[in-house]
Design a protein around this motif. Structure first.
Motif, PDB file in Angstrom:
ATOM      1  N   MET A 156       0.863  -1.223   0.059  1.00 52.00           N
ATOM      2  CA  MET A 156      -0.242  -0.167   0.045  1.00 52.00           C
ATOM      3  C   MET A 156       0.998   1.332   0.132  1.00 52.00           C
ATOM      4  SD  MET A 156      -3.038  -1.187   2.909  1.00 52.00           S
ATOM      5  CE  MET A 156      -3.766   0.419   2.638  1.00 52.00           C
ATOM      6  N   TYR A 157       2.048   1.217   0.826  1.00 49.67           N
ATOM      7  CA  TYR A 157       2.796   2.338   0.936  1.00 49.67           C
ATOM      8  C   TYR A 157       3.492   2.697  -0.236  1.00 49.67           C
ATOM      9  CZ  TYR A 157       7.030   5.134   2.352  1.00 49.67           C
ATOM     10  OH  TYR A 157       8.011   6.051   2.271  1.00 49.67           O
ATOM     11  N   SER A 158       4.012   1.664  -1.136  1.00 51.20           N
ATOM     12  CA  SER A 158       4.813   1.876  -2.208  1.00 51.20           C
ATOM     13  C   SER A 158       3.991   2.192  -3.545  1.00 51.20           C
ATOM     14  CB  SER A 158       5.396   0.658  -2.633  1.00 51.20           C
ATOM     15  OG  SER A 158       6.524   0.036  -1.897  1.00 51.20           O
ATOM     16  N   THR A 159       2.752   1.576  -3.428  1.00 47.09           N
ATOM     17  CA  THR A 159       1.672   2.169  -4.575  1.00 47.09           C
ATOM     18  C   THR A 159       1.177   3.683  -4.375  1.00 47.09           C
ATOM     19  OG1 THR A 159       0.932  -0.269  -4.530  1.00 47.09           O
ATOM     20  CG2 THR A 159      -0.482   1.641  -5.536  1.00 47.09           C
ATOM     21  N   MET A 160       1.195   4.007  -3.047  1.00 45.41           N
ATOM     22  CA  MET A 160       0.690   5.279  -2.818  1.00 45.41           C
ATOM     23  C   MET A 160       1.626   6.020  -3.186  1.00 45.41           C
ATOM     24  SD  MET A 160       1.658   7.570  -0.102  1.00 45.41           S
ATOM     25  CE  MET A 160       2.149   6.741   1.319  1.00 45.41           C
ATOM     26  N   LEU A 161       3.035   6.137  -2.860  1.00 48.25           N
ATOM     27  CA  LEU A 161       4.056   6.963  -3.245  1.00 48.25           C
ATOM     28  C   LEU A 161       4.272   7.103  -4.927  1.00 48.25           C
ATOM     29  CD1 LEU A 161       7.023   6.984  -0.962  1.00 48.25           C
ATOM     30  CD2 LEU A 161       5.602   8.716  -1.545  1.00 48.25           C
ATOM     31  N   LEU A 162       3.862   5.853  -5.380  1.00 51.34           N
ATOM     32  CA  LEU A 162       3.981   5.749  -6.975  1.00 51.34           C
ATOM     33  C   LEU A 162       3.232   6.778  -7.604  1.00 51.34           C
ATOM     34  CD1 LEU A 162       5.202   4.456  -9.529  1.00 51.34           C
ATOM     35  CD2 LEU A 162       3.517   2.818  -9.327  1.00 51.34           C
ATOM     36  N   MET A 163       1.867   6.707  -6.873  1.00 53.24           N
ATOM     37  CA  MET A 163       0.756   7.569  -7.489  1.00 53.24           C
ATOM     38  C   MET A 163       1.030   8.918  -7.506  1.00 53.24           C
ATOM     39  SD  MET A 163      -1.411   5.521  -8.855  1.00 53.24           S
ATOM     40  CE  MET A 163      -2.215   3.865  -8.790  1.00 53.24           C
ATOM     41  N   LEU A 164       1.242   9.300  -5.976  1.00 51.47           N
ATOM     42  CA  LEU A 164       1.810  10.636  -5.638  1.00 51.47           C
ATOM     43  C   LEU A 164       2.672  11.252  -6.757  1.00 51.47           C
ATOM     44  CD1 LEU A 164       1.408  10.563  -1.916  1.00 51.47           C
ATOM     45  CD2 LEU A 164      -0.215  11.747  -3.664  1.00 51.47           C
ATOM     46  N   MET A 165       4.002  10.441  -6.688  1.00 50.23           N
ATOM     47  CA  MET A 165       5.114  10.854  -7.289  1.00 50.23           C
ATOM     48  C   MET A 165       4.828  10.879  -8.797  1.00 50.23           C
ATOM     49  SD  MET A 165       8.263   9.682  -5.030  1.00 50.23           S
ATOM     50  CE  MET A 165       9.433  10.841  -5.719  1.00 50.23           C
ATOM     51  N   TYR A 166       4.309  10.122  -9.481  1.00 45.81           N
ATOM     52  CA  TYR A 166       4.011  10.005 -10.940  1.00 45.81           C
ATOM     53  C   TYR A 166       2.885  11.076 -11.222  1.00 45.81           C
ATOM     54  CZ  TYR A 166       2.646   8.307 -15.536  1.00 45.81           C
ATOM     55  OH  TYR A 166       2.667   8.290 -17.030  1.00 45.81           O
ATOM     56  N   GLY A 167       2.209  11.245 -10.129  1.00 46.25           N
ATOM     57  CA  GLY A 167       1.397  12.452 -10.483  1.00 46.25           C
ATOM     58  C   GLY A 167       1.822  13.776 -10.642  1.00 46.25           C
ATOM     59  N   MET A 168       2.712  14.023  -9.751  1.00 43.13           N
ATOM     60  CA  MET A 168       3.396  15.149  -9.517  1.00 43.13           C
ATOM     61  C   MET A 168       4.452  15.393 -10.720  1.00 43.13           C
ATOM     62  SD  MET A 168       4.411  16.123  -5.606  1.00 43.13           S
ATOM     63  CE  MET A 168       4.658  14.305  -4.959  1.00 43.13           C
ATOM     64  N   SER A 169       4.917  14.123 -11.103  1.00 40.68           N
ATOM     65  CA  SER A 169       5.692  14.638 -12.468  1.00 40.68           C
ATOM     66  C   SER A 169       5.248  14.966 -13.688  1.00 40.68           C
ATOM     67  CB  SER A 169       6.446  13.055 -12.670  1.00 40.68           C
ATOM     68  OG  SER A 169       5.542  12.189 -13.026  1.00 40.68           O
ATOM     69  N   MET A 170       3.754  14.648 -13.802  1.00 41.38           N
ATOM     70  CA  MET A 170       2.865  15.118 -14.862  1.00 41.38           C
ATOM     71  C   MET A 170       2.216  16.758 -14.715  1.00 41.38           C
ATOM     72  SD  MET A 170       0.688  11.410 -15.146  1.00 41.38           S
ATOM     73  CE  MET A 170      -0.211  12.251 -16.711  1.00 41.38           C
ATOM     74  N   LEU A 171       2.264  17.081 -13.596  1.00 41.09           N
ATOM     75  CA  LEU A 171       2.100  18.539 -13.552  1.00 41.09           C
ATOM     76  C   LEU A 171       2.491  19.376 -14.528  1.00 41.09           C
ATOM     77  CD1 LEU A 171       2.031  19.042  -9.564  1.00 41.09           C
ATOM     78  CD2 LEU A 171      -0.062  18.710 -10.986  1.00 41.09           C
TER      79      LEU A 171
END
Length: 404
Positions: A147-162
Motif C-alpha cells: 500500500m505504501y509503495s503504490t501510494m508513493l508511486l501514484m503521488l510522485m507519478y502524478g506530480m511528475s505530470m503536473l
C-alpha cells in the motif's frame, strides 16, 4: 527509490543494517554494469528502476549505521561530515561526469559506478566489523508495504505530470491510498511504519515536516537558476555551472561545523536558524533582472549554502536522536522519503508555473521576460513555503536521545 525506502528500512531494522546496505550496493553495482552493456530504451528504464531499488537499500541504512557506531555526543559531527561529503560529490560530480563522458563515452559513467561499487563492497567487508539489528518476532507487513509503495508511486507519478490534467487522478488516488494506509497501519500487528512515531513523537514528525518543506522550497533552484543564467544572462552551461557551485561549496565547508555545533546545542535550534537563513536567502532571487550582477547571484547562493548547511545535518541529528535504535532504519528511510518527495514537488511547482506562463512554446529571446517573471514568481512561492518550515522547525522541541 522512494517506493522502497521505508520497506527496506524496516527490513534492515529487523535483519541487519550492514547486510541490507551490502545487498543494496551489490544491486546498484550489477544494474550499473548491465546498463553499460545493454543500452536500449526499454532496458535503460528497467535497469534504472533496479538501480533505484538498490539505492533505497543504501539510503535506508547508511545514516543508520553512522548513527549506531557513534555515541550521541558525536553524532552531529559525524552527520556533518557525511553531509559535507555529499555536497562535495554534488559539486565534483557534474564536472567529472562531463569529462568522463566527453573522453570515454556515456556508457563509461556506469562502468565507473561498477568500480566504485566493488570498492565499497570490499571496504565494508574488510573494515566494518559485526552486524547490527533490532530484530523482533512477528512477520513482515507485506500488505502495508505494498500500500505504501503504490501510494508513493501514484503521488510522485502524478506530480511528475503536473500541470497536465491527467496528473490529478493519480494524485487523488495517492491521497486516498495514504488515508487507507494510515488507517491500516494503526490496526496492523507488525506495521511497516509505527504511526505513533508521527502521532506521539513531536520531534520526529516536525523534523521530517521541516525537511520536506526545505527540499520542496530549494530543490528546483538548480533548474530555475540554470535557465536564468543561460537564457537571460547568456552564459554557456559550463559558466553557469561555475556560478552555481557557490552553494554546494559553501555547504561542504559549513556542514562539519554545523554538525559539531548540534552536538553541544539542541540540534533543533541550529536547524531552525538554518531554515531561517535559507528563507532569507530566497529573497534576493525574487528580484532578479537582466542586469543583475553575477556576484549578486553567487553571493545569494553562498548564503543559501550557509542556510542549508546549518539545517541539514542538525535536522538529521534531531530525527535520529528522537527515536530508539530499533527504529533507526525506518527513521533514516523516512528522511530519505521526505527528500525525494519534496524534490518532486519542488520540480512540479516550477514546471506548473512554466506551463501556465509559457505553454509549450520554445524559449526564444522574445519570451525571456515571461521566463524571468515565472522564475521570480516561483522563488516567491518557495519563500512563502519556507515560513511555515521555520515554524515546524521551532516547535518540534528537544530530542529524546532515544538511541543513546
Amino acid at each position: 527509490s522512494a517506493m522502497f525506502l521505508i520497506p527496506f528500512g524496516k527490513v534492515a531494522d529487523r535483519y541487519g543494517w550492514k547486510r541490507v546496505y551490502l545487498y543494496g550496493v551489490a544491486v546498484f553495482t550489477v544494474a550499473s554494469g548491465l546498463l553499460a552493456v545493454y543500452p536500449s530504451g526499454s532496458t535503460i528504464v528497467a535497469l534504472r528502476a533496479l538501480q533505484g531499488v538498490g539505492a533505497a537499500m543504501i539510503y535506508g541504512t547508511g545514516i543508520a549505521i553512522l548513527v549506531l557506531v557513534h555515541s550521541p555526543q558525536e553524532r552531529g559531527a559525524v552527520l556533518g561530515l557525511n553531509t559535507a561529503v555529499v555536497y562535495v560529490g554534488l559539486s565534483v560530480g557534474p564536472s567529472l561526469g562531463g569529462f568522463i563522458t566527453s573522453n570515454f563515452g556515456w556508457r563509461s559513467i556506469f562502468l565507473v559506478n561498477v568500480g566504485v561499487g566493488l570498492l565499497i563492497i570490499a571496504t565494508t567487508l574488510l573494515k566494518v566489523r559485526g552486524e547490527w539489528t533490532e530484530g523482533s518476532s512477528g512477520g513482515f507487513d507485506v500488505k502495508g508495504s505494498a500500500m505504501y509503495s503504490t501510494m508513493l508511486l501514484m503521488l510522485m507519478y502524478g506530480m511528475s505530470m503536473l500541470p497536465a490534467a491527467g496528473a490529478y487522478p493519480y494524485i487523488l488516488a495517492g491521497m486516498a491510498l495514504l488515508g487507507a494506509f494510515i488507517y491500516y497501519e494503526t490496526k496492523a500487528e507488525n506495521p511497516v511504519i509505527d504511526v505513533n512515531l508521527f502521532l506521539s513523537n513531536r520531534a520526529f514528525s516536525f523534523s521530517n515536516l521541516a525537511a520536506f518543506i526545505n527540499f520542496s522550497a530549494t530543490y528546483a533552484m538548480t533548474l530555475l537558476l540554470s535557465m536564468y543564467l543561460q537564457y537571460v544572462k547568456a552564459l554557456d552551461a559550463q559558466e553557469a555551472g561555475l556560478v552555481m557551485m557557490a552553494s554546494p561549496i559553501t555547504q561542504a565547508l559549513i556542514s562539519p561545523l554545523a554538525g559539531r555545533l548540534s552536538d553541544s546545542v539542541e540540534p533543533y535550534k541550529i536547524a531552525s536558524v538554518g531554515m531561517a537563513v535559507t528563507t532569507l536567502s530566497l529573497l534576493p532571487f525574487m528580484f532578479l533582472g537582466e542586469g543583475t550582477p553575477l556576484t549578486y547571484v553567487a553571493g545569494s547562493l553562498a548564503l543559501l549554502g550557509v542556510g542549508l548547511a546549518l539545517f541539514s545535518s542538525p535536522n538529521t541529528n534531531a530525527i535520529m536522536g528522537a527515536v530508539d535504535k530499533r527504529f533507526y532504519g525506518v527513521a533514516s528511510s523516512t528522511l530519505g522519503t521526505m527528500r525525494l518527495t519534496g524534490q518532486m514537488l519542488s520540480t512540479g511547482i516550477a514546471m506548473t508555473l512554466f506551463a501556465v506562463n509559457l505553454g509549450d512554446s520554445q524559449i526564444v529571446p522574445e519570451l525571456y521576460p515571461v521566463l524571468l517573471s515565472s522564475i521570480k514568481t516561483t522563488f516567491t512561492i518557495f519563500f512563502a513555503m519556507c515560513i511555515p518550515g521555520i515554524a515546524a522547525s521551532m516547535v518540534r522541541g528537544r530530542r529524546s536521545n532515544g538511541g543513546s
